[in-house]
Design a protein around this motif. Structure first.
Motif, PDB file in Angstrom:
ATOM      1  N   ALA A 216       0.844  -1.211   0.000  1.00 53.84           N
ATOM      2  CA  ALA A 216       0.000   0.000   0.000  1.00 53.84           C
ATOM      3  C   ALA A 216       0.873   1.252   0.000  1.00 53.84           C
ATOM      4  CB  ALA A 216      -0.931  -0.013   1.211  1.00 53.84           C
ATOM      5  N   LYS A 217       1.955   1.235   0.782  1.00 54.11           N
ATOM      6  CA  LYS A 217       2.849   2.400   0.828  1.00 54.11           C
ATOM      7  C   LYS A 217       3.527   2.622  -0.518  1.00 54.11           C
ATOM      8  CE  LYS A 217       4.029   2.628   5.714  1.00 54.11           C
ATOM      9  NZ  LYS A 217       5.023   2.208   6.736  1.00 54.11           N
ATOM     10  N   LYS A 218       4.035   1.529  -1.089  1.00 52.27           N
ATOM     11  CA  LYS A 218       4.737   1.613  -2.368  1.00 52.27           C
ATOM     12  C   LYS A 218       3.832   2.172  -3.464  1.00 52.27           C
ATOM     13  CE  LYS A 218       7.964  -1.694  -4.412  1.00 52.27           C
ATOM     14  NZ  LYS A 218       8.187  -3.131  -4.300  1.00 52.27           N
ATOM     15  N   GLU A 219       2.575   1.743  -3.459  1.00 57.30           N
ATOM     16  CA  GLU A 219       1.625   2.180  -4.488  1.00 57.30           C
ATOM     17  C   GLU A 219       0.964   3.503  -4.124  1.00 57.30           C
ATOM     18  OE1 GLU A 219       0.619   0.323  -7.370  1.00 57.30           O
ATOM     19  OE2 GLU A 219       2.290  -1.027  -6.946  1.00 57.30           O
ATOM     20  N   LYS A 220       1.356   4.060  -2.974  1.00 55.62           N
ATOM     21  CA  LYS A 220       0.785   5.322  -2.480  1.00 55.62           C
ATOM     22  C   LYS A 220      -0.746   5.256  -2.365  1.00 55.62           C
ATOM     23  CE  LYS A 220       4.552   8.373  -3.749  1.00 55.62           C
ATOM     24  NZ  LYS A 220       5.529   7.323  -4.105  1.00 55.62           N
ATOM     25  N   LEU A 221      -1.225   4.123  -1.854  1.00 54.56           N
ATOM     26  CA  LEU A 221      -2.666   3.955  -1.645  1.00 54.56           C
ATOM     27  C   LEU A 221      -3.000   4.301  -0.191  1.00 54.56           C
ATOM     28  CD1 LEU A 221      -3.065   0.465  -3.387  1.00 54.56           C
ATOM     29  CD2 LEU A 221      -3.780   2.689  -4.295  1.00 54.56           C
ATOM     30  N   ALA A 222      -4.061   5.063  -0.015  1.00 54.31           N
ATOM     31  CA  ALA A 222      -4.511   5.355   1.350  1.00 54.31           C
ATOM     32  C   ALA A 222      -4.980   4.049   1.986  1.00 54.31           C
ATOM     33  CB  ALA A 222      -5.662   6.350   1.303  1.00 54.31           C
ATOM     34  N   PHE A 223      -4.644   3.824   3.242  1.00 56.12           N
ATOM     35  CA  PHE A 223      -5.120   2.616   3.916  1.00 56.12           C
ATOM     36  C   PHE A 223      -5.187   2.861   5.414  1.00 56.12           C
ATOM     37  CE2 PHE A 223      -1.375   0.901   6.106  1.00 56.12           C
ATOM     38  CZ  PHE A 223      -0.353   1.664   5.549  1.00 56.12           C
ATOM     39  N   GLN A 224      -5.936   2.010   6.099  1.00 56.70           N
ATOM     40  CA  GLN A 224      -5.970   2.011   7.556  1.00 56.70           C
ATOM     41  C   GLN A 224      -5.526   0.612   7.986  1.00 56.70           C
ATOM     42  OE1 GLN A 224      -9.730   4.009   9.005  1.00 56.70           O
ATOM     43  NE2 GLN A 224     -10.390   3.620   6.906  1.00 56.70           N
ATOM     44  N   ARG A 225      -5.020   0.518   9.203  1.00 58.49           N
ATOM     45  CA  ARG A 225      -4.579  -0.790   9.706  1.00 58.49           C
ATOM     46  C   ARG A 225      -5.272  -0.987  11.038  1.00 58.49           C
ATOM     47  NH1 ARG A 225      -0.711  -2.675  13.122  1.00 58.49           N
ATOM     48  NH2 ARG A 225       0.414  -4.579  12.560  1.00 58.49           N
ATOM     49  N   CYS A 226      -6.233  -1.907  11.087  1.00 59.43           N
ATOM     50  CA  CYS A 226      -7.099  -2.025  12.267  1.00 59.43           C
ATOM     51  C   CYS A 226      -7.458  -3.491  12.539  1.00 59.43           C
ATOM     52  CB  CYS A 226      -8.417  -1.275  12.061  1.00 59.43           C
ATOM     53  SG  CYS A 226      -8.258   0.441  11.622  1.00 59.43           S
ATOM     54  N   LEU A 227      -7.929  -3.727  13.736  1.00 58.90           N
ATOM     55  CA  LEU A 227      -8.355  -5.070  14.134  1.00 58.90           C
ATOM     56  C   LEU A 227      -9.751  -5.415  13.599  1.00 58.90           C
ATOM     57  CD1 LEU A 227      -7.765  -7.609  15.894  1.00 58.90           C
ATOM     58  CD2 LEU A 227      -8.960  -6.443  17.753  1.00 58.90           C
ATOM     59  N   MET A 228     -10.663  -4.479  13.651  1.00 63.29           N
ATOM     60  CA  MET A 228     -12.053  -4.707  13.246  1.00 63.29           C
ATOM     61  C   MET A 228     -12.709  -5.863  14.012  1.00 63.29           C
ATOM     62  SD  MET A 228     -12.144  -2.172  11.305  1.00 63.29           S
ATOM     63  CE  MET A 228     -13.656  -2.104  10.371  1.00 63.29           C
ATOM     64  N   PRO A 229     -12.929  -5.670  15.317  1.00 61.07           N
ATOM     65  CA  PRO A 229     -13.473  -6.755  16.148  1.00 61.07           C
ATOM     66  C   PRO A 229     -15.000  -6.862  16.119  1.00 61.07           C
ATOM     67  CG  PRO A 229     -12.933  -4.865  17.524  1.00 61.07           C
ATOM     68  CD  PRO A 229     -12.630  -4.457  16.109  1.00 61.07           C
ATOM     69  N   GLY A 230     -15.668  -6.193  15.153  1.00 59.68           N
ATOM     70  CA  GLY A 230     -17.136  -6.232  15.118  1.00 59.68           C
ATOM     71  C   GLY A 230     -17.691  -7.599  14.742  1.00 59.68           C
ATOM     72  N   GLY A 231     -16.882  -8.431  14.137  1.00 63.42           N
ATOM     73  CA  GLY A 231     -17.358  -9.754  13.730  1.00 63.42           C
ATOM     74  C   GLY A 231     -16.174 -10.663  13.469  1.00 63.42           C
ATOM     75  N   THR A 232     -16.475 -11.936  13.228  1.00 58.03           N
ATOM     76  CA  THR A 232     -15.445 -12.901  12.856  1.00 58.03           C
ATOM     77  C   THR A 232     -15.565 -13.116  11.355  1.00 58.03           C
ATOM     78  OG1 THR A 232     -15.663 -13.938  15.016  1.00 58.03           O
ATOM     79  CG2 THR A 232     -14.570 -15.225  13.325  1.00 58.03           C
ATOM     80  N   CYS A 233     -14.429 -13.158  10.663  1.00 55.96           N
ATOM     81  CA  CYS A 233     -14.497 -13.317   9.208  1.00 55.96           C
ATOM     82  C   CYS A 233     -13.907 -14.659   8.785  1.00 55.96           C
ATOM     83  CB  CYS A 233     -13.835 -12.143   8.488  1.00 55.96           C
ATOM     84  SG  CYS A 233     -12.036 -12.170   8.525  1.00 55.96           S
ATOM     85  N   GLU A 234     -13.993 -14.938   7.494  1.00 61.25           N
ATOM     86  CA  GLU A 234     -13.603 -16.267   7.005  1.00 61.25           C
ATOM     87  C   GLU A 234     -12.107 -16.530   7.132  1.00 61.25           C
ATOM     88  OE1 GLU A 234     -15.745 -15.755   3.281  1.00 61.25           O
ATOM     89  OE2 GLU A 234     -16.891 -17.545   3.775  1.00 61.25           O
ATOM     90  N   ALA A 235     -11.299 -15.481   7.303  1.00 57.99           N
ATOM     91  CA  ALA A 235      -9.861 -15.705   7.501  1.00 57.99           C
ATOM     92  C   ALA A 235      -9.649 -16.568   8.747  1.00 57.99           C
ATOM     93  CB  ALA A 235      -9.129 -14.375   7.632  1.00 57.99           C
ATOM     94  N   THR A 236     -10.468 -16.361   9.766  1.00 58.11           N
ATOM     95  CA  THR A 236     -10.374 -17.191  10.973  1.00 58.11           C
ATOM     96  C   THR A 236     -10.663 -18.651  10.645  1.00 58.11           C
ATOM     97  OG1 THR A 236     -10.750 -15.528  12.672  1.00 58.11           O
ATOM     98  CG2 THR A 236     -11.608 -17.701  13.134  1.00 58.11           C
ATOM     99  N   ALA A 237     -11.699 -18.898   9.856  1.00 61.16           N
ATOM    100  CA  ALA A 237     -12.058 -20.278   9.510  1.00 61.16           C
ATOM    101  C   ALA A 237     -10.921 -20.957   8.750  1.00 61.16           C
ATOM    102  CB  ALA A 237     -13.342 -20.295   8.686  1.00 61.16           C
ATOM    103  N   PHE A 238     -10.382 -20.276   7.734  1.00 62.07           N
ATOM    104  CA  PHE A 238      -9.302 -20.897   6.951  1.00 62.07           C
ATOM    105  C   PHE A 238      -8.057 -21.096   7.803  1.00 62.07           C
ATOM    106  CE2 PHE A 238     -11.994 -19.560   3.423  1.00 62.07           C
ATOM    107  CZ  PHE A 238     -11.907 -20.674   2.596  1.00 62.07           C
TER     108      PHE A 238
END
Ligand SMILES: [Zn+2]
Length: 312
Positions: A216-238
């Motif tokens: 993201a930095k290299k491509e100069k893309l705006a981004f945020q880096r966060c936990l997002m604990p509002g739900g569980t996502c499929e990354a946890t399952a995999f």
């Protein structure tokens, strides 16, 4: 990808009715949209998950989104499917689609930078996977990448777990979950896509998160880096089944159609966040970075200060 091209993907997808276990309209629409992408092979697994394989080798990255959204099973018996507080489930009018129902809300409404829909979660993720595969193909991307569209995430990652257990995806692939996720501080809608370090349940692969930040930095893309604990996502399952997992998302308003004042209404997202998410997915797919090179970049950056502050 410009606004019009993206809406050509998003609009027909959001118009498909869906609920956990009732994803066939969404799956058919995704198949239709992917069918003219050159070199893409489509596979439906025995559980109805759709996998799009691009390129001939083993994919390094697999982008995953789910095709369902909380809704009603109407037959043979009526029950609500998905994570919505019981006292809110009957607050919305139900629109019937044969055996299942959704709240009777607009499929798509645009207002300035905002997109409103009855089911942003996770048809917006599905649209992001399609947009990424299409753009990579248009740019003659020659390495392998895969897109996965799963079923019944909202009732416990049912499709994802079947897929992980079947080992259809190569064991050394990085599985990247794409989601809209409840806007919780410090994440802020309109400030770019979110590199999700974890969710309510798990922390994802730290080296892969480093790679995403460096890309993201290299491509100069705006981004945020966060936990997002509002739900569980499929990354946890995999991750539970041994896959290296990571996640990207954008902030979602009215998560699961619940408004802050206890009504049922459309969910919403920021269109700039979504454009950023697609750009980030494309950059990640093309990146040469490895976990080690991302760590090395960070180490070099920090070590540059050693000479400036000699400790004797
Ligand atoms: Zn959800």
């Amino acid at each position: 990808m410009n606004h019009d091209a993206f809406l050509k993907i998003v609009r027909p997808l959001l118009e498909c009715p869906t609920a956990p276990m009732f994803e066939s309209a969404v799956r058919e629409e995704i198949k239709r949209q992917l069918s003219d992408i050159e070199g893409l092979k489509l596979q439906v697994d025995p559980h109805g998950n759709l996998i799009a394989w691009s390129g001939s080798g083993q994919p390094k990255n697999v982008f995953v989104a789910h095709m369902d959204h909380p809704g009603w099973q109407l037959r043979p018996s009526r029950r609500f499917l998905g994570g919505v507080p019981e006292n809110l489930q009957d607050k919305g009018q139900v629109q019937e689609f044969g055996e299942f129902g959704m709240w009777d809300l607009p499929a798509l409404r645009l207002d300035g930078d905002r997109l409103y829909s009855r089911a942003c979660d996770d048809l917006i993720g599905c649209a992001t996977v399609i947009a990424t595969l299409r753009t990579l193909s248009e740019r003659n991307f020659d390495r392998s990448v895969a897109g996965v569209f799963t079923r019944a995430e909202e009732v416990g990652f049912i499709g994802a777990i079947h897929l992980a257990r079947s080992q259809v995806l190569p064991p050394d692939a990085t599985v990247i979950s794409l989601e809209t996720s409840k806007e919780i501080p410090p994440a802020k809608m309109g400030e770019g896509p979110i590199i999700r370090v974890g969710d309510r349940t798990s922390i994802f692969d730290p080296q892969t998160t480093d790679i995403f930040v460096e890309v993201a930095k290299k491509e100069k893309l705006a981004f945020q880096r966060c936990l997002m604990p509002g739900g569980t996502c499929e990354a946890t399952a995999f991750q539970l089944y041994g896959y290296r997992s990571a996640a990207l998302c954008i902030a979602l308003g009215n998560y699961h159609n619940c408004t802050p004042d206890g009504r049922i209404d459309t969910e919403f997202i920021d269109l700039g966040d979504l454009e950023g998410l697609i750009a980030l997915c494309i950059a990640i797919a093309k990146a040469e970075e490895t976990g080690e090179s991302a760590r090395e970049t960070l180490r070099t950056r920090l070590e540059a200060r050693l000479e400036e502050y000699p400790l004797g």
